[in-house]
Design a protein around this motif. Structure first.
Motif, short mmCIF file in Angstrom:
data_model
loop_
_atom_site.label_atom_id
_atom_site.label_comp_id
_atom_site.label_asym_id
_atom_site.label_seq_id
_atom_site.Cartn_x
_atom_site.Cartn_y
_atom_site.Cartn_z
N PRO A 43 0.85 -1.21 0.00
CA PRO A 43 0.00 0.00 0.00
C PRO A 43 0.88 1.25 0.00
CG PRO A 43 -0.71 -1.57 1.69
CD PRO A 43 0.62 -2.04 1.19
N LEU A 44 0.65 2.14 -0.95
CA LEU A 44 1.50 3.32 -1.08
C LEU A 44 1.35 4.27 0.10
CD1 LEU A 44 1.24 4.14 -4.89
CD2 LEU A 44 2.92 2.75 -3.67
N ARG A 45 0.30 4.12 0.89
CA ARG A 45 0.15 5.00 2.04
C ARG A 45 1.23 4.75 3.09
NH1 ARG A 45 -4.20 1.40 2.32
NH2 ARG A 45 -4.03 -0.15 4.00
N ARG A 46 1.98 3.68 2.96
CA ARG A 46 3.09 3.41 3.87
C ARG A 46 4.30 4.30 3.58
NH1 ARG A 46 4.22 -2.93 3.92
NH2 ARG A 46 5.80 -2.17 5.39
N LEU A 47 4.28 4.98 2.44
CA LEU A 47 5.41 5.82 2.06
C LEU A 47 5.22 7.24 2.56
CD1 LEU A 47 5.88 4.69 -1.65
CD2 LEU A 47 6.92 3.72 0.41
N LYS A 48 6.33 7.88 2.91
CA LYS A 48 6.33 9.29 3.28
C LYS A 48 7.03 10.07 2.17
CE LYS A 48 6.37 8.43 8.26
NZ LYS A 48 7.09 8.67 9.54
N PRO A 49 6.53 11.26 1.85
CA PRO A 49 7.13 12.04 0.75
C PRO A 49 8.62 12.27 0.96
CG PRO A 49 5.04 13.01 1.44
CD PRO A 49 5.37 11.94 2.44
N SER A 50 9.36 12.04 -0.13
CA SER A 50 10.81 12.32 -0.18
C SER A 50 11.61 11.49 0.82
CB SER A 50 11.08 13.81 0.04
OG SER A 50 10.38 14.59 -0.90
N GLN A 51 11.07 10.38 1.27
CA GLN A 51 11.81 9.49 2.18
C GLN A 51 11.85 8.09 1.58
OE1 GLN A 51 10.54 9.51 6.26
NE2 GLN A 51 10.46 11.74 6.39
N LYS A 52 13.05 7.63 1.26
CA LYS A 52 13.21 6.29 0.67
C LYS A 52 12.94 5.23 1.73
CE LYS A 52 16.53 5.49 -2.24
NZ LYS A 52 17.86 5.22 -2.84
N LYS A 53 12.14 4.24 1.35
CA LYS A 53 11.81 3.14 2.27
C LYS A 53 12.32 1.84 1.69
CE LYS A 53 7.97 1.23 5.00
NZ LYS A 53 8.64 1.57 6.27
N HIS A 54 13.04 1.08 2.52
CA HIS A 54 13.65 -0.18 2.10
C HIS A 54 12.76 -1.35 2.51
CE1 HIS A 54 16.89 -2.89 0.95
NE2 HIS A 54 16.69 -3.54 2.07
N PHE A 55 12.62 -2.32 1.60
CA PHE A 55 11.80 -3.50 1.85
C PHE A 55 12.61 -4.76 1.57
CE2 PHE A 55 8.89 -0.12 0.80
CZ PHE A 55 7.81 -0.29 1.66
N ASN A 56 12.42 -5.77 2.39
CA ASN A 56 12.98 -7.10 2.16
C ASN A 56 11.92 -8.10 2.62
OD1 ASN A 56 14.57 -9.28 1.61
ND2 ASN A 56 16.13 -8.85 3.13
N ILE A 57 11.05 -8.53 1.70
CA ILE A 57 9.82 -9.23 2.05
C ILE A 57 9.76 -10.58 1.33
CG2 ILE A 57 7.31 -9.03 2.18
CD1 ILE A 57 7.57 -6.07 1.86
N CYS A 58 9.15 -11.55 2.00
CA CYS A 58 8.93 -12.86 1.40
C CYS A 58 7.83 -12.77 0.34
CB CYS A 58 8.51 -13.88 2.47
SG CYS A 58 9.80 -14.26 3.67
N LEU A 59 8.03 -13.45 -0.75
CA LEU A 59 7.03 -13.51 -1.80
C LEU A 59 5.84 -14.33 -1.34
CD1 LEU A 59 9.32 -14.12 -4.90
CD2 LEU A 59 8.23 -11.99 -4.25
N GLU A 60 4.66 -13.97 -1.84
CA GLU A 60 3.44 -14.68 -1.50
C GLU A 60 2.81 -15.25 -2.76
OE1 GLU A 60 1.00 -11.84 0.43
OE2 GLU A 60 2.24 -11.72 2.24
N ARG A 61 1.88 -16.16 -2.55
CA ARG A 61 1.15 -16.71 -3.69
C ARG A 61 0.22 -15.66 -4.26
NH1 ARG A 61 2.19 -21.96 -4.08
NH2 ARG A 61 2.90 -23.07 -2.22
N GLN A 62 -0.20 -15.86 -5.50
CA GLN A 62 -1.02 -14.87 -6.19
C GLN A 62 -2.36 -14.70 -5.50
OE1 GLN A 62 -1.50 -15.63 -10.35
NE2 GLN A 62 -1.78 -13.49 -10.82
#
Length: 401
Positions: A198-217
């Motif tokens: 969800p893009l609402r997790r982002l804050k303007p002009s702040q890079k956010k790093h993710f390392n997440i397990c893939l899920e089924r479709q």
């Protein structure tokens, strides 16, 4: 059962069921009979039944089942670390960065690497690539894709993919779908796993790093349950079906960047068609041949039409063309600027892609852009607008009181 040739060992049924079966000579476990009551008189005396307690009962200190089988017991936590039965983790993990640049209305997606992907080919490897989609929205219109890494389960991409025309409203309700697929030249590409952010997790002009397990479709809403305007577009969130029930919802067909300015010296309106982004695909090849038309309504003399050039085979065309409407500033207060995007076809009618109207009868950002232009003459105002499947019904008319 014999211990040595010619000698028979008397073993009770209780001891027989607890024989140590580790490799080597079969021997009964020592003093195991102390943990079971006996029927007949024993050396300890007494004639106990099954309900009586044994005469000598040592503290219960049985070895763990692994020890009984001759196996070594792993250290605490070793089993969790070494054995992984989770379906999501079995598909692999994906590492990426997201950055929302509010000033330029862009979403930067840096696809870094994946680890431990699920093997998809006969050689035990895969040919992975990453696809991005913004939901809700048409798949082909906003799809971005990385290059394919060959014969690896731990690919490294380090690629930057950018979405243009992203507004604060998009950040508040849209979802970025990141899919990892295996490319197969001889058949259809295979799906490995996906992540939805969800893009609402982002804050303007702040890079956010993710390392997440893939899920089924995630199962998608069936086209039959959608309205006629949405049928045939499969990549919509299930929540869109609920939102669709709201009044006045129009199908999104892409974005357009407009530059408006009223020139006092020239006494007219300057309309700049800068570019479009994520247009709906109208041709069988998955692209469109877009061009833009503008009208200033009401147009009694039918002389307000302007048209850009055609951009071939693209969903993200750049026009950078400017049109001029000679008119007094006071007269523009009752006018509406109609902007439409079309797909050019040879030998048949051109297809309508989407449109937007700016004026006193518009709503939201379109109305604000128009009013700001009239209130700030000689100032260039450049903003993104959403193209919809039809022009708003209030276009060209003043809003009711």
């Amino acid at each position: 059962m014999r211990g040595r040739r010619g000698d028979r060992m008397a073993i009770s049924i209780q001891e027989h069921m607890a024989i140590n079966v580790c490799p080597g000579p079969i021997r009964p476990i020592r003093q195991i009979s102390d943990y079971f009551p006996r029927r007949g008189p024993g050396p300890e005396g007494g004639c106990g039944g099954f309900g009586e307690a044994p005469a000598r009962l040592a503290p219960l200190a049985l070895a763990p089942p692994a020890a009984l089988l001759g196996a070594t017991t792993p250290e605490d936590g070793a089993e969790v670390d070494s054995y992984d039965s989770d379906d999501a983790t079995a598909l692999g993990t994906l590492e990426f960065d997201l950055l929302y640049d509010q000033a330029s209305c862009t979403l930067h997606c840096s696809i870094l690497r994946a680890k431990g992907l699920k093997p998809m080919d006969f050689n035990g490897l895969a040919d992975p690539y990453v696809k991005l989609h913004l939901l809700p929205g048409a798949c082909k219109a906003n799809k971005l894709k990385t290059k394919t890494q060959r014969n690896t389960l731990n690919p490294v991409w380090n690629e930057d993919l950018t979405y243009s025309g992203i507004t604060d409203d998009d950040i508040s309700h849209k979802v970025l779908r990141i899919s990892v697929c295996d490319e197969d030249k001889l058949s259809h590409n295979e799906f490995i796993g996906e992540i939805r952010v969800p893009l609402r997790r982002l804050k303007p002009s702040q890079k956010k790093h993710f390392n997440i397990c893939l899920e089924r479709q995630v199962p998608l809403a069936s086209p039959s349950s959608m309205s006629a305007a949405l049928r045939g577009i499969s990549c919509y969130l299930k929540e869109l079906e609920q939102v669709e029930q709201g009044p006045g919802l129009l199908e999104e067909r892409g974005r357009i960047l407009l530059n408006l300015s009223y020139s006092s010296p020239r006494r007219g309106l300057l309309v700049g068609i800068v570019r479009c982004a994520h247009l709906a695909a109208m041709d069988v090849n998955g692209y469109s041949d877009p061009y833009v038309k503008t009208y200033l309504r009401p147009d009694v003399d039918k002389k307000s039409k302007h048209k850009t050039g055609v951009k071939k085979k693209t969903l993200n065309p750049e026009f950078n063309e400017e049109f001029f409407y000679e008119m007094e500033l006071s007269a523009l207060a009752t006018k509406t600027l109609e902007v439409t995007v079309w797909d050019y076809d040879i030998g048949k009618s051109n297809d309508f892609i989407g449109g937007v109207s700016l004026g006193p009868g518009a709503r939201g950002e379109a109305r604000k852009h128009w009013s700001d232009c009239l209130q700030q003459p000689d100032t260039a105002l450049e903003r993104w607008h959403t193209l919809t499947s039809e022009l708003p019904p209030a276009a060209g008319a003043l809003p009711s009181a």
